[in-house]
Design a protein around this motif. Sequence first.
Motif, PDB file in Angstrom:
ATOM      1  N   LEU A 456       0.898  -1.289   0.094  1.00  0.00           N
ATOM      2  CA  LEU A 456       0.115   0.113  -0.072  1.00  0.00           C
ATOM      3  C   LEU A 456       0.925   1.166   0.013  1.00  0.00           C
ATOM      4  CD1 LEU A 456      -2.275  -0.825   2.929  1.00  0.00           C
ATOM      5  CD2 LEU A 456      -2.744  -1.454   0.489  1.00  0.00           C
ATOM      6  N   LEU A 457       0.450   2.223  -0.564  1.00  0.00           N
ATOM      7  CA  LEU A 457       0.902   3.564  -0.358  1.00  0.00           C
ATOM      8  C   LEU A 457       0.311   4.360   0.384  1.00  0.00           C
ATOM      9  CD1 LEU A 457       2.675   4.854  -3.710  1.00  0.00           C
ATOM     10  CD2 LEU A 457       3.588   3.834  -1.709  1.00  0.00           C
ATOM     11  N   CYS A 458       0.442   5.299   1.507  1.00  0.00           N
ATOM     12  CA  CYS A 458      -0.328   6.215   2.290  1.00  0.00           C
ATOM     13  C   CYS A 458       0.320   7.405   2.040  1.00  0.00           C
ATOM     14  CB  CYS A 458      -0.148   5.657   3.862  1.00  0.00           C
ATOM     15  SG  CYS A 458      -0.853   3.916   4.250  1.00  0.00           S
ATOM     16  N   ASP A 459      -0.563   8.232   1.942  1.00  0.00           N
ATOM     17  CA  ASP A 459      -0.314   9.670   1.613  1.00  0.00           C
ATOM     18  C   ASP A 459      -0.423  10.289   3.236  1.00  0.00           C
ATOM     19  OD1 ASP A 459       0.115  12.513   0.832  1.00  0.00           O
ATOM     20  OD2 ASP A 459      -1.937  12.570   0.248  1.00  0.00           O
ATOM     21  N   ASP A 460       0.978  10.722   3.671  1.00  0.00           N
ATOM     22  CA  ASP A 460       1.062  11.233   4.857  1.00  0.00           C
ATOM     23  C   ASP A 460       1.339  12.580   5.054  1.00  0.00           C
ATOM     24  OD1 ASP A 460       3.455  11.720   3.952  1.00  0.00           O
ATOM     25  OD2 ASP A 460       4.455  10.594   5.791  1.00  0.00           O
ATOM     26  N   SER A 461       0.492  13.601   4.070  1.00  0.00           N
ATOM     27  CA  SER A 461       0.811  14.982   4.109  1.00  0.00           C
ATOM     28  C   SER A 461      -0.048  15.560   5.152  1.00  0.00           C
ATOM     29  CB  SER A 461       0.245  15.570   2.773  1.00  0.00           C
ATOM     30  OG  SER A 461      -0.856  15.028   2.245  1.00  0.00           O
ATOM     31  N   THR A 462      -0.947  14.956   5.991  1.00  0.00           N
ATOM     32  CA  THR A 462      -1.612  15.443   6.858  1.00  0.00           C
ATOM     33  C   THR A 462      -0.855  14.931   8.279  1.00  0.00           C
ATOM     34  OG1 THR A 462      -3.226  13.700   7.322  1.00  0.00           O
ATOM     35  CG2 THR A 462      -3.695  15.856   5.809  1.00  0.00           C
ATOM     36  N   ASP A 463      -0.908  15.749   9.425  1.00  0.00           N
ATOM     37  CA  ASP A 463      -0.538  15.249  10.737  1.00  0.00           C
ATOM     38  C   ASP A 463      -1.097  14.161  11.311  1.00  0.00           C
ATOM     39  OD1 ASP A 463       1.582  17.328  10.536  1.00  0.00           O
ATOM     40  OD2 ASP A 463       0.503  18.786  11.666  1.00  0.00           O
ATOM     41  N   ALA A 464      -2.351  14.146  11.138  1.00  0.00           N
ATOM     42  CA  ALA A 464      -3.474  12.975  11.638  1.00  0.00           C
ATOM     43  C   ALA A 464      -2.630  11.502  11.136  1.00  0.00           C
ATOM     44  CB  ALA A 464      -4.639  13.150  11.119  1.00  0.00           C
ATOM     45  N   VAL A 465      -2.440  11.498   9.613  1.00  0.00           N
ATOM     46  CA  VAL A 465      -2.266  10.399   9.118  1.00  0.00           C
ATOM     47  C   VAL A 465      -0.536  10.071   9.431  1.00  0.00           C
ATOM     48  CG1 VAL A 465      -1.514   9.284   6.942  1.00  0.00           C
ATOM     49  CG2 VAL A 465      -3.616  10.723   7.067  1.00  0.00           C
ATOM     50  N   LYS A 466       0.183  11.143   9.665  1.00  0.00           N
ATOM     51  CA  LYS A 466       1.751  10.798  10.211  1.00  0.00           C
ATOM     52  C   LYS A 466       1.644  10.246  11.577  1.00  0.00           C
ATOM     53  CE  LYS A 466       4.915  14.192   8.064  1.00  0.00           C
ATOM     54  NZ  LYS A 466       4.131  15.024   7.278  1.00  0.00           N
ATOM     55  N   GLN A 467       0.843  10.801  12.289  1.00  0.00           N
ATOM     56  CA  GLN A 467       0.816  10.146  13.733  1.00  0.00           C
ATOM     57  C   GLN A 467       0.199   8.800  13.845  1.00  0.00           C
ATOM     58  OE1 GLN A 467      -1.856  13.104  15.649  1.00  0.00           O
ATOM     59  NE2 GLN A 467      -0.038  14.799  15.773  1.00  0.00           N
TER      60      GLN A 467
END
Length: 477
Positions: A456-467
């Motif tokens: 999978l690829l996850c787009d972590d451009s937002t902080d919520a996804v990063k966390q």
Amino acid sequence: MSNNGTRKRSLPSAPRGKPRKPRKQLSEDEESNDSVTSEPREQQRTPSPMGDEPTVKLPEELLKTFYKTPGVLMIAGLVSWDLTAKKENATARTHPNLYTFHRLTDRKYRLIVSSCSAGHSILIGEDGTAYTFGRNGSGQLGFGDTTTRNVPEVVPALHGINIIHAAVGRHHSLFVTDTGTVYACGDNKSGQCGLGSSSPQVLKPTRIRYTGKPIVKVGCGAEFSMILDCNGGLHSFGLPEYGQLGHNTDGKYFVTSTKLSYHFETVPKHIALFFEKTKDGHVVPVKDVDIVDFSCGNNHTVAIDSKKRAFSWGFGGFGRLGHAEQKDESVPRLIKYFDTAARGVRSVHCGSTYSLAVNEIGTLFLFGQTKRTGEANMYPKPVQDLTGWNIRSIGTSNTSIVIAADDSLIAWGVSPTYGELGTGEITKSTAKPKEVTRMEGTNVTQVTMGYSHTLLLCDDSTDAVKQKLATMPVFDP
């Protein structure tokens, strides 16, 4: 008819005795080590030298369509690559199966590629660098050797080249550069690397013998390849056994009275004819077909053209071609169902023995069979559980399906599974589509699946996804 020597010579047929099977009949997705008997080796002619590589890049606005949002790589499933598609305990396990998604490497990638028969994967970095990892028995990773790689590594021969698209077959790989040139490596026993020969292995990415219009998309079946040029022309090469090359032949011929072989297509050959079958069985050619997208299963292909019509050809078992019959088709045949009731097709995705299609209004259809028992869909049927979901990306493996839809990940597949669903150790398999709750809110942008693993690829451009991603386990082989 008078019998005065004007009769046509009949083709040699197998003797009346017990006919020999051409090769051990494995179920289509099991692996055999013996490839098809290759054509008797005449003096190998050295192919004429190829011209210089094209240096003109594809137009910038076209290239931009290939540059997807880069994402963080996640992996689940069977990661003992040499065990892929083998019977259990074939060799010792190198790593336990991953039953949940793990992060793999710190790099970001813009494209991830595997296929329903493969135990290897290709990753394209943000700058167009090609990385490969997984099993490498035929040199399909392109490193010049046959050593398995557990971690993605840069393909040395393609270093510094901007790769825009790629595809993998059971044991071979194709790469497309930003000039529309295609490189191939891996198993070539059936000519599926398109180099004009059937030398068994190609260990380093080598330019295929093709001089037509620039190529914008590639796809691979188990032992054949398809390339699409920028004018909508489709070209195929490799094993013709079930008509999957679309050239109106299965390529069979008798070497001796009992030994069967195939005329492999060793250079890309244009697929010239598309047809439809009317209700009363008349065959009518379909005009003005410009293919825009396609997908290959193990031994079949489904393609869509600019008018959103769908065509399918190759192996017909389980109804995976969607023509309401199990006949093999050796010429691309219009899928009537989408021509009327279900309106135009937006995208197609093929698994080993089944096909998925999404129509213009976003409904998902399945034809063929994902499991080995029960009833097959002989024609496209909507997957009711996904009604109303906005599908973003689809991964198809041997028997499992993983779909990124809205902000969730949906997976299903019946036993045996290897963790590729990512649903944890307790519910390893499920016959009904199920949300993978752990992956909720990780903004999955791309899904691809091998025979028994999922990337999978996850787009972590937002902080919520990063966390959220920071809490995920890391796979560090």
